[in-house]
Design an enzyme around this catalytic site. Sequence first.
Site: not given
Length: 213
Positions: A9, A11, A165
């Site tokens: 990922d 961001d 995250d």
Amino acid sequence: MKYKLVILDWDGTVMDTVPKIVNTINRVADQYAIPRESEDDTKSIIGLSLETALETLFPADAHRSTELAQAYKHIYKEVDSTPTKLFDGVEKVLKQLVDQGVKIAVATGKSRQGLNRLMVETGLESYFITTRTADEAESKPSPDMLNQIITELSVAPKDAVMIGDTTIDMEMARQAGIDAIGVTLGVATSEQLEATSAMFIADEFEQLIEGLT
């Protein structure tokens, strides 16, 4: 290394962009006289494609999600000055993976234009063999991005891992049938990630090597 393919990922995983995203969403809400949501609720939609995220966060204004998305893009690029940077150790880990013959990809809720811009700004583009954005696949947690990537690269699900995250990233990996590793650098807490299918949780980017070996 356990895996032939590591999918990241962006961001809150590679780059510390979560504060800027939250601030930009709040500015959009203010511009359209929409009550701001709590920080936790706002963070919870990070990872979804932009329009889906705004529809989820502001359901009463879902009919104008396209307009809100355009405002978000303008504010993020041209107005908001919240600083963003790579997390410590990112390039070191990417180089180590590439040196060991591991393929690295990105699966992000960002737009193609947004990801390309940050790839150039950070100088990381050469590390990634392929990328998928919200413009090219169904929104997370659909496994579409991951399925596209492993198909393109002819990698078996057992040889791939998703690192992110958010619980959305973990669910996407579960649906795709690949391993997941969580990082506590962005949205989700360790406790939230522990409640998912994550097989390893890192508090620092460089700790990922431990989970990948």
